[in-house]
Design a protein around this motif. Structure first.
Motif, PDB file in Angstrom:
ATOM      1  N   LYS A   1       0.844  -1.192   0.000  1.00  0.00           N
ATOM      2  CA  LYS A   1       0.000   0.000   0.000  1.00  0.00           C
ATOM      3  C   LYS A   1       0.884   1.249   0.000  1.00  0.00           C
ATOM      4  CE  LYS A   1      -3.653  -2.374   2.553  1.00  0.00           C
ATOM      5  NZ  LYS A   1      -2.960  -3.648   2.620  1.00  0.00           N
ATOM      6  N   VAL A   2       0.449   2.231  -0.775  1.00  0.00           N
ATOM      7  CA  VAL A   2       1.170   3.505  -0.801  1.00  0.00           C
ATOM      8  C   VAL A   2       0.180   4.620  -0.505  1.00  0.00           C
ATOM      9  CG1 VAL A   2       2.960   2.793  -2.413  1.00  0.00           C
ATOM     10  CG2 VAL A   2       0.813   3.696  -3.294  1.00  0.00           C
ATOM     11  N   ALA A   3       0.678   5.704   0.024  1.00  0.00           N
ATOM     12  CA  ALA A   3      -0.193   6.841   0.323  1.00  0.00           C
ATOM     13  C   ALA A   3      -0.795   7.373  -0.963  1.00  0.00           C
ATOM     14  CB  ALA A   3       0.612   7.945   1.015  1.00  0.00           C
ATOM     15  N   HIS A   4      -2.077   7.728  -0.912  1.00  0.00           N
ATOM     16  CA  HIS A   4      -2.751   8.255  -2.093  1.00  0.00           C
ATOM     17  C   HIS A   4      -2.023   9.499  -2.582  1.00  0.00           C
ATOM     18  CE1 HIS A   4      -5.994   8.645  -4.905  1.00  0.00           C
ATOM     19  NE2 HIS A   4      -6.218   9.893  -4.529  1.00  0.00           N
ATOM     20  N   GLY A   5      -1.680   9.511  -3.878  1.00  0.00           N
ATOM     21  CA  GLY A   5      -0.940  10.645  -4.421  1.00  0.00           C
ATOM     22  C   GLY A   5       0.546  10.374  -4.492  1.00  0.00           C
ATOM     23  N   SER A   6       0.985   9.241  -3.884  1.00  0.00           N
ATOM     24  CA  SER A   6       2.415   8.914  -3.910  1.00  0.00           C
ATOM     25  C   SER A   6       2.693   7.713  -4.801  1.00  0.00           C
ATOM     26  CB  SER A   6       2.898   8.595  -2.483  1.00  0.00           C
ATOM     27  OG  SER A   6       2.682   9.686  -1.637  1.00  0.00           O
ATOM     28  N   GLU A   7       1.698   7.347  -5.617  1.00  0.00           N
ATOM     29  CA  GLU A   7       1.860   6.205  -6.509  1.00  0.00           C
ATOM     30  C   GLU A   7       2.991   6.476  -7.502  1.00  0.00           C
ATOM     31  OE1 GLU A   7      -0.841   7.970  -6.101  1.00  0.00           O
ATOM     32  OE2 GLU A   7      -2.529   6.707  -5.500  1.00  0.00           O
ATOM     33  N   ALA A   8       3.527   5.390  -8.060  1.00  0.00           N
ATOM     34  CA  ALA A   8       4.563   5.554  -9.085  1.00  0.00           C
ATOM     35  C   ALA A   8       3.979   6.385 -10.223  1.00  0.00           C
ATOM     36  CB  ALA A   8       4.993   4.192  -9.612  1.00  0.00           C
ATOM     37  N   GLU A   9       4.726   7.395 -10.672  1.00  0.00           N
ATOM     38  CA  GLU A   9       4.196   8.267 -11.700  1.00  0.00           C
ATOM     39  C   GLU A   9       4.000   7.515 -13.012  1.00  0.00           C
ATOM     40  OE1 GLU A   9       6.687   9.262  -9.738  1.00  0.00           O
ATOM     41  OE2 GLU A   9       5.855  11.030  -8.718  1.00  0.00           O
ATOM     42  N   VAL A  10       2.897   7.839 -13.678  1.00  0.00           N
ATOM     43  CA  VAL A  10       2.629   7.271 -14.984  1.00  0.00           C
ATOM     44  C   VAL A  10       3.494   8.019 -15.995  1.00  0.00           C
ATOM     45  CG1 VAL A  10       0.884   7.059 -16.781  1.00  0.00           C
ATOM     46  CG2 VAL A  10       0.285   6.565 -14.416  1.00  0.00           C
ATOM     47  N   VAL A  11       4.145   7.283 -16.872  1.00  0.00           N
ATOM     48  CA  VAL A  11       5.019   7.894 -17.877  1.00  0.00           C
ATOM     49  C   VAL A  11       4.182   8.267 -19.093  1.00  0.00           C
ATOM     50  CG1 VAL A  11       7.055   7.567 -19.324  1.00  0.00           C
ATOM     51  CG2 VAL A  11       6.948   6.490 -17.071  1.00  0.00           C
ATOM     52  N   VAL A  12       4.171   9.548 -19.418  1.00  0.00           N
ATOM     53  CA  VAL A  12       3.382  10.030 -20.547  1.00  0.00           C
ATOM     54  C   VAL A  12       4.248  10.905 -21.459  1.00  0.00           C
ATOM     55  CG1 VAL A  12       1.229  10.010 -19.224  1.00  0.00           C
ATOM     56  CG2 VAL A  12       2.583  12.111 -19.316  1.00  0.00           C
ATOM     57  N   PHE A  13       3.773  11.097 -22.681  1.00  0.00           N
ATOM     58  CA  PHE A  13       4.418  12.034 -23.592  1.00  0.00           C
ATOM     59  C   PHE A  13       3.961  13.449 -23.233  1.00  0.00           C
ATOM     60  CE2 PHE A  13       4.168   8.212 -26.355  1.00  0.00           C
ATOM     61  CZ  PHE A  13       5.510   8.090 -26.686  1.00  0.00           C
ATOM     62  N   SER A  14       4.879  14.387 -23.232  1.00  0.00           N
ATOM     63  CA  SER A  14       4.491  15.786 -23.055  1.00  0.00           C
ATOM     64  C   SER A  14       3.859  16.257 -24.364  1.00  0.00           C
ATOM     65  CB  SER A  14       5.709  16.642 -22.728  1.00  0.00           C
ATOM     66  OG  SER A  14       6.573  16.712 -23.849  1.00  0.00           O
ATOM     67  N   GLU A  15       3.160  17.387 -24.332  1.00  0.00           N
ATOM     68  CA  GLU A  15       2.547  17.920 -25.549  1.00  0.00           C
ATOM     69  C   GLU A  15       3.619  18.266 -26.581  1.00  0.00           C
ATOM     70  OE1 GLU A  15      -0.666  17.992 -26.410  1.00  0.00           O
ATOM     71  OE2 GLU A  15      -1.028  16.939 -24.511  1.00  0.00           O
ATOM     72  N   VAL A  16       4.766  18.716 -26.108  1.00  0.00           N
ATOM     73  CA  VAL A  16       5.879  19.036 -27.016  1.00  0.00           C
ATOM     74  C   VAL A  16       6.370  17.762 -27.707  1.00  0.00           C
ATOM     75  CG1 VAL A  16       8.274  19.841 -27.157  1.00  0.00           C
ATOM     76  CG2 VAL A  16       6.618  21.079 -25.734  1.00  0.00           C
ATOM     77  N   GLU A  17       6.462  16.664 -26.937  1.00  0.00           N
ATOM     78  CA  GLU A  17       6.918  15.385 -27.511  1.00  0.00           C
ATOM     79  C   GLU A  17       5.902  14.845 -28.512  1.00  0.00           C
ATOM     80  OE1 GLU A  17       9.712  13.372 -24.068  1.00  0.00           O
ATOM     81  OE2 GLU A  17       7.524  13.251 -23.814  1.00  0.00           O
ATOM     82  N   VAL A  18       4.621  14.993 -28.203  1.00  0.00           N
ATOM     83  CA  VAL A  18       3.574  14.551 -29.129  1.00  0.00           C
ATOM     84  C   VAL A  18       3.714  15.302 -30.452  1.00  0.00           C
ATOM     85  CG1 VAL A  18       1.089  14.543 -29.607  1.00  0.00           C
ATOM     86  CG2 VAL A  18       1.916  13.828 -27.360  1.00  0.00           C
TER      87      VAL A  18
END
Length: 292
Positions: A102-119
Protein backbone atom coordinates in the motif's frame (compact mmCIF):
# COMPACT_ATOMS: atom_id res chain seq x y z
CA UNK A 1 5.86 -26.75 -17.29
CA UNK A 2 4.46 -29.06 -14.60
CA UNK A 3 1.07 -30.76 -14.84
CA UNK A 4 -0.31 -28.38 -12.19
CA UNK A 5 0.86 -25.30 -14.11
CA UNK A 6 -0.64 -26.68 -17.33
CA UNK A 7 -3.93 -27.37 -15.54
CA UNK A 8 -3.92 -23.81 -14.16
CA UNK A 9 -3.35 -22.40 -17.65
CA UNK A 10 -6.27 -24.49 -18.98
CA UNK A 11 -8.42 -23.28 -16.08
CA UNK A 12 -7.71 -19.65 -16.99
CA UNK A 13 -8.59 -20.34 -20.64
CA UNK A 14 -11.87 -22.00 -19.64
CA UNK A 15 -12.59 -19.03 -17.39
CA UNK A 16 -12.45 -16.77 -20.47
CA UNK A 17 -9.25 -14.93 -19.58
CA UNK A 18 -7.46 -13.19 -22.46
CA UNK A 19 -4.15 -14.47 -23.82
CA UNK A 20 -2.18 -11.57 -22.29
CA UNK A 21 -3.73 -12.19 -18.86
CA UNK A 22 -3.02 -15.92 -19.09
CA UNK A 23 0.61 -15.25 -20.05
CA UNK A 24 0.96 -12.80 -17.15
CA UNK A 25 -0.57 -15.14 -14.53
CA UNK A 26 1.30 -18.25 -15.66
CA UNK A 27 4.57 -16.29 -15.93
CA UNK A 28 4.16 -15.06 -12.35
CA UNK A 29 3.45 -18.57 -11.07
CA UNK A 30 6.43 -19.96 -12.99
CA UNK A 31 8.65 -17.35 -11.31
CA UNK A 32 7.25 -18.21 -7.88
CA UNK A 33 7.82 -21.96 -8.34
CA UNK A 34 11.34 -21.31 -9.64
CA UNK A 35 12.04 -19.29 -6.48
CA UNK A 36 10.69 -22.15 -4.32
CA UNK A 37 12.97 -24.63 -6.07
CA UNK A 38 15.97 -22.37 -5.50
CA UNK A 39 15.03 -22.32 -1.80
CA UNK A 40 14.99 -26.14 -1.80
CA UNK A 41 11.22 -26.11 -1.26
CA UNK A 42 9.94 -28.02 -4.31
CA UNK A 43 6.30 -27.26 -5.11
CA UNK A 44 3.92 -30.22 -4.97
CA UNK A 45 0.57 -28.46 -5.05
CA UNK A 46 0.28 -27.01 -1.57
CA UNK A 47 0.83 -23.35 -0.75
CA UNK A 48 1.86 -22.22 2.72
CA UNK A 49 1.55 -18.84 4.35
CA UNK A 50 5.28 -18.90 5.11
CA UNK A 51 6.12 -19.36 1.42
CA UNK A 52 3.89 -16.41 0.45
CA UNK A 53 5.27 -13.99 3.06
CA UNK A 54 8.86 -15.05 2.32
CA UNK A 55 8.34 -14.56 -1.42
CA UNK A 56 6.78 -11.14 -0.81
CA UNK A 57 9.86 -10.17 1.25
CA UNK A 58 12.14 -11.43 -1.52
CA UNK A 59 10.28 -9.26 -4.09
CA UNK A 60 10.58 -6.22 -1.84
CA UNK A 61 14.28 -6.83 -1.19
CA UNK A 62 14.85 -7.26 -4.92
CA UNK A 63 13.45 -3.76 -5.56
CA UNK A 64 10.54 -4.87 -7.73
CA UNK A 65 8.11 -2.00 -8.34
CA UNK A 66 4.95 -1.77 -6.24
CA UNK A 67 2.77 -2.46 -9.31
CA UNK A 68 4.80 -5.57 -10.22
CA UNK A 69 4.64 -6.98 -6.68
CA UNK A 70 0.90 -6.37 -6.45
CA UNK A 71 0.37 -8.01 -9.84
CA UNK A 72 2.26 -11.09 -8.65
CA UNK A 73 0.13 -11.19 -5.47
CA UNK A 74 -3.00 -11.15 -7.65
CA UNK A 75 -1.64 -14.06 -9.70
CA UNK A 76 -0.84 -16.06 -6.55
CA UNK A 77 -4.32 -15.32 -5.18
CA UNK A 78 -5.89 -16.74 -8.35
CA UNK A 79 -3.53 -19.75 -8.20
CA UNK A 80 -4.45 -20.31 -4.55
CA UNK A 81 -8.17 -20.48 -5.44
CA UNK A 82 -7.43 -22.87 -8.30
CA UNK A 83 -5.44 -25.22 -6.04
CA UNK A 84 -8.30 -25.24 -3.50
CA UNK A 85 -10.79 -26.10 -6.27
CA UNK A 86 -8.55 -29.02 -7.24
CA UNK A 87 -8.29 -30.31 -3.67
CA UNK A 88 -4.52 -29.74 -3.62
CA UNK A 89 -4.63 -26.91 -1.10
CA UNK A 90 -7.14 -26.66 1.73
CA UNK A 91 -6.92 -23.06 2.87
CA UNK A 92 -6.57 -19.50 1.63
CA UNK A 93 -3.00 -18.41 2.27
CA UNK A 94 -2.90 -15.42 -0.07
CA UNK A 95 -4.75 -12.34 1.20
CA UNK A 96 -4.53 -9.48 -1.32
CA UNK A 97 -5.84 -6.90 1.14
CA UNK A 98 -3.04 -7.78 3.54
CA UNK A 99 -0.30 -8.83 1.12
CA UNK A 100 -0.44 -6.05 -1.47
CA UNK A 101 1.89 -3.12 -0.98
CA UNK A 102 0.00 0.00 0.00
CA UNK A 103 1.17 3.51 -0.80
CA UNK A 104 -0.19 6.84 0.32
CA UNK A 105 -2.75 8.26 -2.09
CA UNK A 106 -0.94 10.64 -4.42
CA UNK A 107 2.41 8.91 -3.91
CA UNK A 108 1.86 6.21 -6.51
CA UNK A 109 4.56 5.55 -9.08
CA UNK A 110 4.20 8.27 -11.70
CA UNK A 111 2.63 7.27 -14.98
CA UNK A 112 5.02 7.89 -17.88
CA UNK A 113 3.38 10.03 -20.55
CA UNK A 114 4.42 12.03 -23.59
CA UNK A 115 4.49 15.79 -23.05
CA UNK A 116 2.55 17.92 -25.55
CA UNK A 117 5.88 19.04 -27.02
CA UNK A 118 6.92 15.38 -27.51
CA UNK A 119 3.57 14.55 -29.13
CA UNK A 120 4.07 17.43 -31.57
CA UNK A 121 7.64 16.31 -32.38
CA UNK A 122 6.47 12.76 -33.00
CA UNK A 123 3.59 13.87 -35.26
CA UNK A 124 5.94 16.03 -37.35
CA UNK A 125 8.39 13.11 -37.63
CA UNK A 126 5.60 10.83 -38.89
CA UNK A 127 5.16 13.14 -41.91
CA UNK A 128 8.63 12.14 -43.16
CA UNK A 129 7.73 9.59 -45.84
CA UNK A 130 11.36 8.62 -46.35
CA UNK A 131 11.70 7.39 -42.75
CA UNK A 132 8.14 6.36 -41.88
CA UNK A 133 5.95 3.92 -43.80
CA UNK A 134 2.20 4.46 -43.96
CA UNK A 135 1.69 1.28 -41.92
CA UNK A 136 3.92 2.53 -39.10
CA UNK A 137 2.26 5.94 -39.17
CA UNK A 138 -1.10 4.14 -38.90
CA UNK A 139 -0.10 2.10 -35.86
CA UNK A 140 1.22 5.18 -34.01
CA UNK A 141 -1.96 7.18 -34.72
CA UNK A 142 -4.14 4.33 -33.45
CA UNK A 143 -2.06 3.97 -30.28
CA UNK A 144 -2.03 7.72 -29.64
CA UNK A 145 -5.65 8.56 -30.45
CA UNK A 146 -7.47 5.34 -29.53
CA UNK A 147 -5.45 4.26 -26.48
CA UNK A 148 -5.25 0.58 -27.41
CA UNK A 149 -3.10 -1.96 -25.63
CA UNK A 150 -0.43 -3.35 -27.95
CA UNK A 151 -2.14 -6.78 -27.90
CA UNK A 152 -5.39 -5.10 -28.99
CA UNK A 153 -3.57 -3.24 -31.76
CA UNK A 154 -2.02 -6.32 -33.40
CA UNK A 155 -5.32 -8.20 -33.13
CA UNK A 156 -7.34 -5.52 -34.92
CA UNK A 157 -9.16 -7.02 -37.89
CA UNK A 158 -10.49 -5.32 -41.01
CA UNK A 159 -14.01 -6.25 -39.89
CA UNK A 160 -13.45 -4.33 -36.64
CA UNK A 161 -13.16 -1.06 -38.59
CA UNK A 162 -16.09 1.10 -39.59
CA UNK A 163 -14.64 4.02 -41.50
CA UNK A 164 -18.11 5.40 -42.28
CA UNK A 165 -19.02 5.88 -38.62
CA UNK A 166 -15.31 6.33 -37.81
CA UNK A 167 -15.12 3.79 -35.03
CA UNK A 168 -13.14 0.72 -33.96
CA UNK A 169 -14.54 -2.39 -32.32
CA UNK A 170 -11.80 -3.50 -29.94
CA UNK A 171 -11.50 -6.93 -28.33
CA UNK A 172 -10.03 -6.23 -24.90
CA UNK A 173 -9.09 -8.28 -21.85
CA UNK A 174 -11.28 -11.32 -21.25
CA UNK A 175 -12.64 -11.10 -24.80
CA UNK A 176 -14.76 -8.05 -23.92
CA UNK A 177 -15.70 -5.73 -26.75
CA UNK A 178 -15.69 -1.95 -26.63
CA UNK A 179 -16.23 0.67 -29.29
CA UNK A 180 -13.70 3.48 -29.67
CA UNK A 181 -14.51 6.49 -31.88
CA UNK A 182 -11.81 7.62 -34.31
CA UNK A 183 -10.66 11.15 -35.00
CA UNK A 184 -11.28 11.97 -38.71
CA UNK A 185 -7.52 12.22 -39.43
CA UNK A 186 -6.94 8.76 -37.93
CA UNK A 187 -9.70 7.27 -40.11
CA UNK A 188 -8.14 8.97 -43.16
CA UNK A 189 -4.68 7.56 -42.41
CA UNK A 190 -6.09 4.03 -41.93
CA UNK A 191 -7.99 4.34 -45.20
CA UNK A 192 -4.89 5.58 -47.06
CA UNK A 193 -2.84 2.66 -45.68
CA UNK A 194 -5.49 0.12 -46.71
CA UNK A 195 -5.77 1.53 -50.21
CA UNK A 196 -2.02 1.70 -50.90
CA UNK A 197 0.72 -0.09 -48.93
CA UNK A 198 -1.55 -2.76 -47.51
CA UNK A 199 -3.26 -3.50 -50.82
CA UNK A 200 0.17 -4.11 -52.37
CA UNK A 201 1.32 -6.40 -49.53
CA UNK A 202 1.88 -10.15 -50.12
CA UNK A 203 -0.69 -10.61 -47.34
CA UNK A 204 -3.35 -8.26 -48.68
CA UNK A 205 -6.06 -10.90 -48.09
CA UNK A 206 -5.23 -11.21 -44.37
CA UNK A 207 -8.10 -10.53 -41.98
CA UNK A 208 -5.80 -8.43 -39.77
CA UNK A 209 -5.29 -4.71 -40.31
CA UNK A 210 -1.53 -4.56 -39.69
CA UNK A 211 0.59 -6.90 -41.81
CA UNK A 212 4.31 -7.25 -42.48
CA UNK A 213 6.35 -8.44 -45.46
CA UNK A 214 6.67 -11.85 -43.79
CA UNK A 215 3.34 -12.34 -42.08
CA UNK A 216 -0.36 -11.65 -42.37
CA UNK A 217 -0.36 -10.39 -38.81
CA UNK A 218 2.08 -8.01 -37.13
CA UNK A 219 3.32 -9.18 -33.73
CA UNK A 220 4.03 -7.15 -30.60
CA UNK A 221 7.80 -7.54 -31.00
CA UNK A 222 7.63 -5.81 -34.38
CA UNK A 223 5.58 -2.96 -32.92
CA UNK A 224 8.20 -2.52 -30.18
CA UNK A 225 11.03 -2.52 -32.75
CA UNK A 226 9.29 0.13 -34.86
CA UNK A 227 8.73 2.39 -31.84
CA UNK A 228 12.25 1.85 -30.54
CA UNK A 229 13.63 2.93 -33.93
CA UNK A 230 11.47 6.06 -33.86
CA UNK A 231 12.63 6.78 -30.31
CA UNK A 232 16.26 6.54 -31.40
CA UNK A 233 15.66 9.02 -34.23
CA UNK A 234 13.87 11.46 -31.93
CA UNK A 235 16.01 10.86 -28.83
CA UNK A 236 12.83 9.93 -26.93
CA UNK A 237 11.72 6.90 -24.95
CA UNK A 238 8.86 5.37 -26.91
CA UNK A 239 7.00 2.17 -26.05
CA UNK A 240 3.38 1.05 -26.71
CA UNK A 241 1.86 1.54 -23.26
CA UNK A 242 3.21 5.09 -23.04
CA UNK A 243 0.69 5.99 -25.75
CA UNK A 244 -2.14 4.45 -23.72
CA UNK A 245 -1.08 6.39 -20.61
CA UNK A 246 -0.92 9.56 -22.71
CA UNK A 247 -4.36 8.92 -24.24
CA UNK A 248 -6.05 8.61 -20.84
CA UNK A 249 -4.09 11.47 -19.26
CA UNK A 250 -4.85 13.89 -22.11
CA UNK A 251 -8.57 13.09 -21.93
CA UNK A 252 -8.68 13.77 -18.19
CA UNK A 253 -6.72 17.01 -18.60
CA UNK A 254 -9.27 18.15 -21.17
CA UNK A 255 -12.07 17.61 -18.66
CA UNK A 256 -13.47 14.27 -19.86
CA UNK A 257 -15.15 12.50 -16.93
CA UNK A 258 -13.54 9.45 -15.36
CA UNK A 259 -16.36 7.06 -16.34
CA UNK A 260 -16.02 7.90 -20.04
CA UNK A 261 -12.22 7.56 -19.93
CA UNK A 262 -12.61 4.15 -18.23
CA UNK A 263 -15.00 2.98 -20.97
CA UNK A 264 -12.74 4.19 -23.78
CA UNK A 265 -9.71 2.53 -22.17
CA UNK A 266 -11.58 -0.73 -21.58
CA UNK A 267 -11.03 -0.73 -17.82
CA UNK A 268 -13.45 -3.12 -16.13
CA UNK A 269 -13.29 -1.06 -12.95
CA UNK A 270 -13.32 2.74 -12.82
CA UNK A 271 -10.97 2.46 -9.83
CA UNK A 272 -8.26 1.21 -12.19
CA UNK A 273 -8.54 4.42 -14.18
CA UNK A 274 -8.58 6.53 -11.04
CA UNK A 275 -5.56 4.86 -9.43
CA UNK A 276 -3.46 5.21 -12.59
CA UNK A 277 -4.41 8.58 -13.96
CA UNK A 278 -5.67 10.85 -11.20
CA UNK A 279 -2.00 11.23 -10.25
CA UNK A 280 -0.47 11.49 -13.66
CA UNK A 281 3.12 12.63 -13.51
CA UNK A 282 5.82 14.30 -11.48
CA UNK A 283 5.64 17.30 -13.82
CA UNK A 284 1.91 17.75 -13.15
CA UNK A 285 2.48 17.70 -9.40
CA UNK A 286 5.32 20.20 -9.67
CA UNK A 287 3.18 22.44 -11.86
CA UNK A 288 0.32 22.28 -9.37
CA UNK A 289 2.54 23.32 -6.46
CA UNK A 290 3.97 26.11 -8.62
CA UNK A 291 0.51 27.65 -8.80
CA UNK A 292 0.56 28.42 -5.08
Amino acid sequence: MSAIQTAFENHLMEDGKGSATIASYTGDIKGFIKWLNEKKMPFEGKLTRLAITSYRKYLLDSNYSVNTINKKINSLHSFNHFLISQGLCHEKVVHPQKDKIKVAHGSEAEVVVFSEVEVERLLFFLENKEQVTLRDKTLVYILLYAGLRVSELVNLKIQDLDLLTMSLKVVGKGGKYREVPLKPEVAEIIKAYMETDRKESPYAISEYLLVTQRSGKMDTDTVNKVLKKFGKNLNMTIFPHKFRHTFCTRLLKKGVDLTTVAKLAGHANIQTTASFYINTSREDKQEAVGLL
